[in-house]
Design an enzyme around this catalytic site. Sequence first.
Site, PDB file in Angstrom:
ATOM      1  N   THR A  14     -10.665   3.676   2.144  1.00 58.28           N
ATOM      2  CA  THR A  14     -11.046   4.586   3.229  1.00 58.28           C
ATOM      3  C   THR A  14      -9.896   5.476   3.680  1.00 58.28           C
ATOM      4  O   THR A  14     -10.064   6.303   4.566  1.00 58.28           O
ATOM      5  CB  THR A  14     -11.569   3.799   4.449  1.00 58.28           C
ATOM      6  OG1 THR A  14     -10.546   2.906   4.911  1.00 58.28           O
ATOM      7  CG2 THR A  14     -12.824   3.022   4.093  1.00 58.28           C
ATOM      8  N   GLY A  15      -8.722   5.317   3.089  1.00 55.84           N
ATOM      9  CA  GLY A  15      -7.584   6.152   3.436  1.00 55.84           C
ATOM     10  C   GLY A  15      -7.562   7.451   2.659  1.00 55.84           C
ATOM     11  O   GLY A  15      -8.441   7.729   1.829  1.00 55.84           O
ATOM     12  N   ASP A  67     -10.253  -8.747   3.345  1.00 54.75           N
ATOM     13  CA  ASP A  67      -8.973  -8.400   3.947  1.00 54.75           C
ATOM     14  C   ASP A  67      -7.858  -8.860   3.021  1.00 54.75           C
ATOM     15  O   ASP A  67      -7.969  -9.914   2.374  1.00 54.75           O
ATOM     16  CB  ASP A  67      -8.829  -9.082   5.318  1.00 54.75           C
ATOM     17  CG  ASP A  67      -7.719  -8.477   6.145  1.00 54.75           C
ATOM     18  OD1 ASP A  67      -6.547  -8.764   5.852  1.00 54.75           O
ATOM     19  OD2 ASP A  67      -8.031  -7.709   7.079  1.00 54.75           O
ATOM     20  N   LEU A  68      -6.788  -8.091   2.978  1.00 55.19           N
ATOM     21  CA  LEU A  68      -5.673  -8.433   2.107  1.00 55.19           C
ATOM     22  C   LEU A  68      -4.926  -9.679   2.570  1.00 55.19           C
ATOM     23  O   LEU A  68      -4.057 -10.181   1.865  1.00 55.19           O
ATOM     24  CB  LEU A  68      -4.707  -7.248   2.007  1.00 55.19           C
ATOM     25  CG  LEU A  68      -5.222  -6.062   1.189  1.00 55.19           C
ATOM     26  CD1 LEU A  68      -4.303  -4.857   1.352  1.00 55.19           C
ATOM     27  CD2 LEU A  68      -5.341  -6.435  -0.282  1.00 55.19           C
ATOM     28  N   LEU A  89      -3.789   0.212  -2.713  1.00 58.72           N
ATOM     29  CA  LEU A  89      -3.359   1.269  -1.802  1.00 58.72           C
ATOM     30  C   LEU A  89      -3.387   0.818  -0.354  1.00 58.72           C
ATOM     31  O   LEU A  89      -2.945   1.554   0.537  1.00 58.72           O
ATOM     32  CB  LEU A  89      -4.265   2.504  -1.963  1.00 58.72           C
ATOM     33  CG  LEU A  89      -4.542   2.991  -3.381  1.00 58.72           C
ATOM     34  CD1 LEU A  89      -5.389   4.265  -3.339  1.00 58.72           C
ATOM     35  CD2 LEU A  89      -3.264   3.241  -4.146  1.00 58.72           C
ATOM     36  N   GLY A  90      -3.897  -0.356  -0.073  1.00 57.08           N
ATOM     37  CA  GLY A  90      -4.033  -0.825   1.295  1.00 57.08           C
ATOM     38  C   GLY A  90      -2.697  -1.266   1.879  1.00 57.08           C
ATOM     39  O   GLY A  90      -1.945  -2.004   1.237  1.00 57.08           O
ATOM     40  N   SER A  93       0.914   1.891   6.664  1.00 61.84           N
ATOM     41  CA  SER A  93       1.725   2.865   5.941  1.00 61.84           C
ATOM     42  C   SER A  93       2.465   3.863   6.819  1.00 61.84           C
ATOM     43  O   SER A  93       3.024   4.828   6.310  1.00 61.84           O
ATOM     44  CB  SER A  93       0.831   3.638   4.958  1.00 61.84           C
ATOM     45  OG  SER A  93      -0.220   4.287   5.650  1.00 61.84           O
ATOM     46  N   THR A 134       6.656   3.784  -2.839  1.00 63.13           N
ATOM     47  CA  THR A 134       6.958   4.887  -1.923  1.00 63.13           C
ATOM     48  C   THR A 134       8.390   5.373  -2.065  1.00 63.13           C
ATOM     49  O   THR A 134       9.296   4.582  -2.412  1.00 63.13           O
ATOM     50  CB  THR A 134       6.722   4.440  -0.470  1.00 63.13           C
ATOM     51  OG1 THR A 134       7.191   5.453   0.432  1.00 63.13           O
ATOM     52  CG2 THR A 134       7.488   3.153  -0.158  1.00 63.13           C
ATOM     53  N   GLU A 136      10.179   5.938   0.361  1.00 65.75           N
ATOM     54  CA  GLU A 136      10.934   5.284   1.427  1.00 65.75           C
ATOM     55  C   GLU A 136      11.793   4.145   0.891  1.00 65.75           C
ATOM     56  O   GLU A 136      12.684   3.655   1.594  1.00 65.75           O
ATOM     57  CB  GLU A 136       9.995   4.774   2.511  1.00 65.75           C
ATOM     58  CG  GLU A 136       9.330   5.863   3.335  1.00 65.75           C
ATOM     59  CD  GLU A 136      10.291   6.554   4.311  1.00 65.75           C
ATOM     60  OE1 GLU A 136      11.282   5.907   4.718  1.00 65.75           O
ATOM     61  OE2 GLU A 136      10.052   7.720   4.640  1.00 65.75           O
ATOM     62  N   TYR A 157       8.884  -0.727   7.093  1.00 66.75           N
ATOM     63  CA  TYR A 157       7.917  -0.304   6.077  1.00 66.75           C
ATOM     64  C   TYR A 157       8.570  -0.233   4.703  1.00 66.75           C
ATOM     65  O   TYR A 157       8.048  -0.764   3.716  1.00 66.75           O
ATOM     66  CB  TYR A 157       7.330   1.055   6.453  1.00 66.75           C
ATOM     67  CG  TYR A 157       6.522   1.705   5.361  1.00 66.75           C
ATOM     68  CD1 TYR A 157       5.253   1.251   5.032  1.00 66.75           C
ATOM     69  CD2 TYR A 157       7.029   2.798   4.648  1.00 66.75           C
ATOM     70  CE1 TYR A 157       4.509   1.840   4.018  1.00 66.75           C
ATOM     71  CE2 TYR A 157       6.302   3.401   3.640  1.00 66.75           C
ATOM     72  CZ  TYR A 157       5.040   2.918   3.321  1.00 66.75           C
ATOM     73  OH  TYR A 157       4.314   3.511   2.324  1.00 66.75           O
ATOM     74  N   LYS A 161       7.739  -2.530   1.405  1.00 66.65           N
ATOM     75  CA  LYS A 161       7.356  -1.921   0.127  1.00 66.65           C
ATOM     76  C   LYS A 161       8.325  -2.313  -0.989  1.00 66.65           C
ATOM     77  O   LYS A 161       7.934  -2.377  -2.165  1.00 66.65           O
ATOM     78  CB  LYS A 161       7.313  -0.396   0.275  1.00 66.65           C
ATOM     79  CG  LYS A 161       6.044   0.129   0.917  1.00 66.65           C
ATOM     80  CD  LYS A 161       4.823  -0.042   0.020  1.00 66.65           C
ATOM     81  CE  LYS A 161       3.607   0.687   0.539  1.00 66.65           C
ATOM     82  NZ  LYS A 161       2.432   0.510  -0.344  1.00 66.65           N
ATOM     83  N   HIS A 187       2.941  12.949   0.011  1.00 68.04           N
ATOM     84  CA  HIS A 187       1.813  13.745  -0.477  1.00 68.04           C
ATOM     85  C   HIS A 187       0.772  13.794   0.636  1.00 68.04           C
ATOM     86  O   HIS A 187       0.416  12.784   1.224  1.00 68.04           O
ATOM     87  CB  HIS A 187       1.242  13.170  -1.772  1.00 68.04           C
ATOM     88  CG  HIS A 187       1.003  11.703  -1.757  1.00 68.04           C
ATOM     89  ND1 HIS A 187       2.021  10.765  -1.773  1.00 68.04           N
ATOM     90  CD2 HIS A 187      -0.148  10.982  -1.705  1.00 68.04           C
ATOM     91  CE1 HIS A 187       1.506   9.561  -1.739  1.00 68.04           C
ATOM     92  NE2 HIS A 187       0.188   9.662  -1.688  1.00 68.04           N
TER      93      HIS A 187
END
Length: 343
Positions: A14-15, A67-68, A89-90, A93, A134, A136, A157, A161, A187
Amino acid sequence: MTSERRKAFITGITGQDGSYLAELLLSKNYEVHGLIRRSSSFNTERIDHLYQDPHDPDVRLQLHYGDLSDGVRLTTLLRDIEPDEIYNLGAQSHVRVSFDEPVHTAETTGASTIRLLEAVRQSGVGCKFYQASTSELFGATPPPQNESTPFYPRSPYGVAKLYSYWITKNYREAYGLFAVNGILFNHESPRRGETFVTRKITRAAAAIKAGVQDHLYMGNLDAVRDWGYAPEYVEGMWRMLQADEPEDFVLATGQESTVRDFLIVAFEHAGLDWEKHVRFDPRYLRPTEVDALIGDPSKAAEKLGWRTSVNSAELARIMVDADIERLECQGRPYIDTPRPSTA
């Protein structure tokens, strides 16, 4: 359903990236399965236009509650779906939010990856695995940054990651999984979350132009970023899983822009003088700043044939136009139509 149709499982469907990736895979005749969390209200605006008639026997988009944080549920889902490809992708973020919620970020952005990888291993599903990494990760390491650049994350974050990056690589080497890290630089798109800096800027430009807002409050305008167009980047994700061997790739434009540069283009496109409307607010500064992230995508160009076509200035104009249209369409359904990718 034909026997040739592949199945994909997307967390974070949904992102921004999940919605564009679902579109891409459906256009390639995949059967797409997405993981969504149960809540009191629906949060599927970005993918509502992809729904098909539920009575159609050839429905190719299916959503599953889960849920993750629930490894048992993940294992069960993978056994039931038997996906050919998984795109993780969840995550939590938002970099600035990770300073306010570091433990939650570690759980949803870091530990969730090991749960999903374990679900792949325990379920015995022979699939390919994409981990959303990412820029980051690089943090304080000077640009340009590529696949060999040392990591130096500067936020909870980024640290979470980094764990996900290394555990994905570990499972690839320890268990022979086709598992890859896509180290994606910034992006953006009209579907970007409203609290991210680019979307915050373009929404404000549209609102000020419409006379419903007077000022925009910003933090560090000197941060340098490498901004690309999200629909082109999900194409790169897909290409990584079509390669013969699993490898990690940087996806980026290789071009630098400051937050100020992006802001100026956005406000000029809306016919506004940014200096009359933008105010500084120290609350938007991070405890540790990342000064410059500029990617070197040459490996992806050489091995995947992946290239970008939309630069940051064009991106700003695309997003401003979409936010102006969104204001004009309030009360009516709105969804942006991605430009055809030339990647």
